[in-house]
Design a protein around this motif. Structure first.
Motif, short mmCIF file in Angstrom:
data_model
loop_
_atom_site.label_atom_id
_atom_site.label_comp_id
_atom_site.label_asym_id
_atom_site.label_seq_id
_atom_site.Cartn_x
_atom_site.Cartn_y
_atom_site.Cartn_z
N ILE A 102 0.51 4.29 -6.66
CA ILE A 102 0.47 4.78 -5.27
C ILE A 102 0.66 6.30 -5.25
O ILE A 102 -0.05 7.02 -4.54
CB ILE A 102 1.55 4.07 -4.42
CG1 ILE A 102 1.06 2.66 -4.10
CG2 ILE A 102 1.81 4.83 -3.12
CD1 ILE A 102 2.09 1.79 -3.42
N LYS A 161 0.82 -1.22 0.00
CA LYS A 161 0.00 0.00 0.00
C LYS A 161 0.85 1.28 0.00
O LYS A 161 0.35 2.35 -0.25
CB LYS A 161 -0.89 -0.01 1.26
CG LYS A 161 -1.93 -1.11 1.22
CD LYS A 161 -3.17 -0.73 1.99
CE LYS A 161 -4.31 -1.66 1.68
NZ LYS A 161 -3.92 -3.10 1.95
N THR A 162 2.11 1.11 0.36
CA THR A 162 2.95 2.32 0.40
C THR A 162 4.23 2.10 -0.40
O THR A 162 4.59 0.94 -0.70
CB THR A 162 3.38 2.65 1.84
OG1 THR A 162 4.24 1.61 2.29
CG2 THR A 162 2.19 2.78 2.77
#
Ligand code: DAH
Length: 346
Positions: free
Chosen positions: A79, A20-21
């Motif tokens: 992202i 997610k990052t």
């Protein structure tokens, strides 16, 4: 080995999907592709394979490596895009709102005229000289052949500064004219000389549409061997013609100023009626412009110049009057009013 590679590809793909990052992606990159990473350690075993196996495993491992790199890159881009989107959702920016207009400054009309005057005289070989606005009584009066009891002092009522000069130069005054710079320049540079002196002067005046207690003059001084008023006439006709961009004639009338002999008043042909006579020139066809004359021997002496060897002329005119004629301004008080509605027009 082929199986191992396929497993690794699957594991990497899933890890990338779950990340997610960008920090997580960074860890995945190290885990699989780093120097001590999983793919790297598998590839180290390639050297022990048979030639046949190498032909298969070599290209396969390369494809897998490139695939992982590509997936990492597109995941990173995604992202980042999401982060920007989130930031924009929090910020309100109305692109249809009118902008803040920034005013651009410009040169004051008086400075514009002054620069123009300087440029024209520069072209005729004159240097721009300067002197102090708080002047000694000596330079402002005595040195210019106006002794303390001379009636000509009445014409230039002024402001005295409440402090005495230490030497022969007497009290300090706010200079009433730019003429003192004649003597200062002669003392400093000697002859020959060709200067103009634009500058601020002060008089104890009651203000009205054509008088201010604070205004500007331009002094002129030309000293050499064999100089006469004929040179002055030529220089001024050329100057005014260039300034007004129109053929201008000049004439002399007798005039009196203590620092010149003979003294003259110089008029120029009226630009409004071309000399025929109108309300601006009071039906004479001529506009009064400035005082001038041949520099008095006492003034040359005060400047340390030998009047037997050198002679010259001087003049002085008001810069505001010139600007008023140039731009059609009918009240001198507007010029320093600081009112932007006025200055913005020029
Ligand atoms: N200083 C004079 C004035 O303020 C103007 C003037 C007249 C200057 C004659 C000169 C000159 O240099 O020769 O009224």
């Amino acid at each position: 080995m082929e199986n191992e590679l396929k497993k690794l590809e699957k594991a990497a793909t899933e890890a990338i999907k779950a990340a997610k990052t960008s920090d997580e992606l960074q860890n995945i990159e190290v885990q699989f592709l780093g120097r001590k990473g999983e793919l790297t350690s598998i590839l180290k075993g390639i050297k022990d394979l048979s030639v046949e196996e190498k032909k298969v495993i070599g290209p396969l491992s390369n494809d897998i490596k490139n695939g992982i790199i590509q997936k990492l890159e597109s995941a990173r881009a995604e992202i980042e895009a999401k982060a920007i989107e989130a930031q924009l959702a929090n910020e309100f920016f109305d692109i249809t709102a009118p902008g803040v207009a920034r005013k651009i400054g410009k040169i004051h009309p008086m400075s514009q005229v002054q620069h123009e005057v300087e440029n024209i005289f520069h072209g005729m070989g004159f240097t721009v000289a300067d002197g102090p606005e708080i002047e000694s009584e000596y330079y402002n009066f005595e040195g210019l052949n106006i002794p303390a009891d001379h009636p000509a002092r009445d014409m230039q009522d002024t402001f005295f500064v409440d402090k005495k000069h230490e030497d022969k130069h007497g009290r300090l005054v706010l200079r009433t004219q730019t003429s003192p710079v004649q003597i200062r320049t002669m003392e400093k540079y000697g002859a020959p000389l060709r200067i103009i002196v634009p500058g601020r002067v002060f008089r104890n005046e009651a203000t009205d549409a054509s008088h201010e207690s604070n205004f500007h003059q331009v002094e002129g001084l030309m000293i050499d061997k064999d100089i006469s008023l004929a040179n002055l006439k030529g220089v001024m006709a050329e100057f005014l013609t260039e300034l007004f961009k129109k053929e201008v004639n000049v004439r002399f009338r007798p005039g009196y100023f203590p620092f010149v002999e003979p003294g003259v008043e110089l008029d120029f042909s009226c630009l409004i009626c071309n000399g025929k006579g109108c309300s601006v020139c009071k039906r004479t066809g001529w506009v009064e412009f400035m005082g001038a004359g041949m520099v008095h021997p006492n003034v040359l002496k005060a400047g340390g110049i030998d009047s037997k060897e050198y002679q010259g002329w001087a003049f002085g005119f008001g810069l505001e009057r010139l600007a008023m004629m140039r731009y059609g301004i009918d009240d001198i008080r507007l010029i320093f009013s600081g009112d932007l509605r006025f200055t913005e027009q020029y």
